[in-house]
Each structure stands twice: as structure tokens, then as C-alpha cells.
Design an enzyme around this catalytic site. Sequence first.
Site, PDB file in Angstrom:
ATOM      1  N   GLY A  16     -16.136   1.102  30.272  1.00 13.11           N
ATOM      2  CA  GLY A  16     -16.197   1.600  28.910  1.00 13.11           C
ATOM      3  C   GLY A  16     -17.582   1.573  28.314  1.00 13.11           C
ATOM      4  O   GLY A  16     -17.921   2.424  27.495  1.00 13.11           O
ATOM      5  N   ASP A 137      -9.791 -10.554  29.702  1.00  7.63           N
ATOM      6  CA  ASP A 137      -9.483  -9.210  30.224  1.00  7.63           C
ATOM      7  C   ASP A 137      -9.027  -9.301  31.681  1.00  7.63           C
ATOM      8  O   ASP A 137      -9.467  -8.527  32.524  1.00  7.63           O
ATOM      9  CB  ASP A 137     -10.710  -8.306  30.101  1.00  7.63           C
ATOM     10  CG  ASP A 137     -10.349  -6.825  30.257  1.00  7.63           C
ATOM     11  OD1 ASP A 137      -9.167  -6.473  30.048  1.00  7.63           O
ATOM     12  OD2 ASP A 137     -11.238  -6.029  30.601  1.00  7.63           O
TER      13      ASP A 137
END
Length: 578
Positions: A16, A137
Amino acid sequence: MLSGRYRVDSLIGRGGMATVHRGYDLTLGRTVAIKILDRELARDNTFRTRFRLEAQAASRMAHASIVRVYDAGEDLEDDPAGGITHTPFIVMELVRGRLLREIAAEAPLSADDAARYVDGILEALEYSHRAGVVHRDIKPGNVMVTDDGQVKVMDFGIARAVSDTSATVAETTTILGTAAYFSPEQAQGEPVDARADLYSTGVVLYELLTGRPPFVGDSPVSVAYQHVREAPVPPTKRYPEAPAQLDPIVMRALAKDPAQRYPDAATFREALDAALDGRTMSRRQMTNLTDELYGEHRRAQNEIEHTFAELSSDNGVARTQSGPPTAWVWAAIALIIALVAALAFWVIESDPLDLRAADTVDVVDVTGWTASAAERELADDGLEVKVSTQPSDSLPEGTVIETRPAPGTSLELGTHVDILVSDGPLMAAIPSIIGGTEDAARKALDGHDGLQLGRIMPTNDPDAQAGTVLSAEVNGDKVAEGDEVLEGSRVDLTVATGRVTINDLTDMPYEFAKKSFEDLGLTVEQTVDDGCEAGDPLIVETQNPAAGDVDIHSTVTLRVCAPAAEANESGTSDGAEG
């Protein structure tokens, strides 16, 4: 080049806010992985700060189950507009293997295999949590399995030190992570601790056993809502062939209340290990455990569904009620509003969510995947796939080099996508040169499109004629006829000189000298000095030629000193025979 030290090579993956490249550390002479912050984001001081925090957190992680961070820096360049371009980067260990995401996509795993991978994740978390770092994450896309089966957790880029997870940090950072692997507290934007990682690990275990996460939906908002409000279905009810003994392990890890989960990674590991050797829970025991962990959420879910059914008539007009909705209805509505607001904040401050129509799909980044896994992933997304191959020096055979269109491109379902797969490096076969002459070898290599003549190394050999090729090497390794080496390799030749080295053996016993020279393939001739006194040993007085290099199979003459008595006897004997 970054900082005059790191050479940036082929692209490995794209995330990202950064890209990851294969690279080379010119100072230490080793291959590395280099994560480079996106140039657009690098203009933002906030993002650069987050990137630097990633490096600081990850650099403290020195464990076999964690991808090691070697270095971090910021490359500065003058841009045409007169400003300075910032390129923050992190230099990491290059891991060769497969993403756990690829393995999970192939088929549900056995209890032993799933437990082995999850145990590796928990081992990494046990270490990082002791160091005060929460990953935040954990997902199959952030776990590598090396070629020898070692699990390595990577990308601590969303991790923050536990000591820093204060209310201030929670209020000023975005909701990070991936919705399918959120913990309930992450989904609600609340401060998190190490138990959030254990929840996400439970989601990974669920996916490994069933082939899908426990909660899926049409949007991240709906998935996040399920994490907060809905009870998960036990793995065996989702996939009957899943190992029943792991049901209670998964359900405990997915408890909504962090206090009901495993208190730490070590306890999770112990429970997982014990479950593999233990008995399966009875249906009643499993029901009791589910009620203990999720009873309130089940009841609330049923009541919400029942209440909203009563609030709507067949024509959509609300019915009148004797009083206001109960407090839990308002709480549920407030929760949904909070989730939508939090995730909208995530959209603005982080990566945009996919809110397009359901008849389009983004091309998944399958770079580095195996061809079969990539083809299956894209086909499952509703895309038509065509595979073509191309030689590659950097990626092993069968690994995806790139997709066309590029990852992230939005396509309509049924659109054609090309995946380019590595055919391995171009190879060249060693021709028949060993045992032949140097001239013949030179001609063979000069006329070979894929090979070059390297060094010629003369070597004395007692059995080989001058100019004979004794051996060939590529990069220090011996090769034989037919061996395949990288195209463009230099082939070094060891060539016989036709000579052999002899030592000075004067004053040595004759028999010793004779054997030494004969072992070198030389012929020995003897001449006797009759002037020696009786009883003297038979020794070498002189040798011809002297010490140095001589032609192979040549003759060495040794003059020896023989006792006088032996000389007389020898002469008498010769005369008698005559």
C-alpha cells in the site's frame, strides 16, 4: 543506487505504501531485499515518520522466525524544480520461499501442517511481544515459508511499541491492518495489545483449516461488523474434513473479549501442541465453550434481527411501539455508525477501499507466486488467464515475473490477463573440451554463443602431454561435458605444460631417489662411482638434470657411491658371465 551502497534490482512486490525490490549490498557483497517508500507518499512528513518508525521497530527483531532488518536510510536527490526528493528505504533479509497466502490458496491443510505454520507465527510473536512490539497486521500475505520449511513473519511496518499505544496514538493514527484479519478492538479503533495479534493468528489458523477466513463480506465495513458482533462458525462446520481437535483452539483464539483469549503467544503454542495429541471435544463440551465465549453475541445478533423484523411492515412502513427501542438496539446502531466513520477515516488517510461495483475486480499482485497459484487466484477473481514464459536470471523457474495489465488495475469480470512466468535463467551446455587440446578448446568456446573463454592456468602433470586440457571451471566450480551453466559464463581451463617438477635428491639414499623419480613417470639411469670406501651406504652423489622442471617421461641420471667390495664382486660376476 541508494546511498551509494545499495543497488536496486528487480521488483519483488508492491504494497500500500512501498515497493520491495531485490537488491545488492556492494559493501558487504550480499543479496538483500530493499523496501522503498512510494515517492508520492515520501513527500508527506507523516508518512516518512511512519516509515522510519517501521524501521526502528523491526530493527529490534533479531529472531529466526522474523525477517531481519539490516539497515534503513533516506536517499536525497535534487529535483528539477530546485527542491529535494526524499526516498526513504529499508534494507532487509532476502527470503527465498513462498507466501503462506499461496499455500493456503491451494487447499485446506492437515492439522499437523496448519499447526506447524501457526506455531512458527506464534514463535515470532512470542519474541516480538517480549520486546514490546505488536505486529497488528498478521495475515498469510505477511508470512513467508522458506524452501526448507522455516516460517518467517515479515512487515512489522504497522507495528508500534506497546508502550506507545496510548490514547493519543490511537486517536491520531488510522485503523491499520486488513479487514479479514482484524481483531474486534482494531475494527472499533480502540487501543490494542499483544492479544490482537493472537486473534489475527486465530483467523489465519481458521483459514488454513477451512480454505477461507471466518468472516467474509461484500465490503470491509461488513467484515469488520462481523468481527465485532457475530460468533464464528467452528471450522468443522465450515469444512467437515477439518480436524475437530483444533476447533476449541480456534474458537478460543477468536474470542471477542481479549480477556477470554489466550493470554500470550506461549500459552497459545502450548494449547495448540496439546490439541494435536489430545482428544476431540464432545458436542456438548463444544457447545458449552461456544456459549461461554460467544453466548452474548449470539443472543444480541438474534435480538437485533428479530427487532428489525418487527420494525418493518410488509410495505416498509414502521409499526408503532409502546415504548422506545431497548438500550442494546441503540448501542448496536451506534456501533455500526462508529464502524462506518472509522473505516471512512481509514479510506481518507490510508489506502482506498474497493467500493466499486461488484462487476469489476482489481488485478491481484501475484509477482513471485508460483504460476499455478497465480493462475488459480486470478481465475477465482473471474479473470481469463493466459500464461507465457520468459527467461529470468533473478527469479526461479515457474515463478511469476509480472502481470499484464499491472497489479491494481481495475478490470471487468472475464477480462483477459497475461501472466509472465520465469523460465529460469538462460543456460548453456559445456562442450567436449576436457582431454582435448588447448587449441581445440579455444575454438569450441570462441564459437559458442553462450560461453566465453576465461583464464588459462598452466599446470604440471606427469601423465599429460603439453597443451592437454585437464579440467574446466566456472566460478570456481569444476564442470564436465554437458553440464549446464548460466549463459555468458566464463570457462577457466587448466592446461598441462608437458613438464614435471623434480627435487634435488643428492645425498639421499639411491632407492628412495629412484622411487621418487619413477613415481613421476621418469626413467632412472644409474652410474656407479667405484672410488667409495668399503661399507659406505649407496647414496646419490649427483643427479642430471638438476632440480627444476623437466619434460615428462624424460630420463634422470643418478651417480651413486657404491662400496668397493660390492664393486669388485660386481666386476667378478660380470667377468664370469662373460
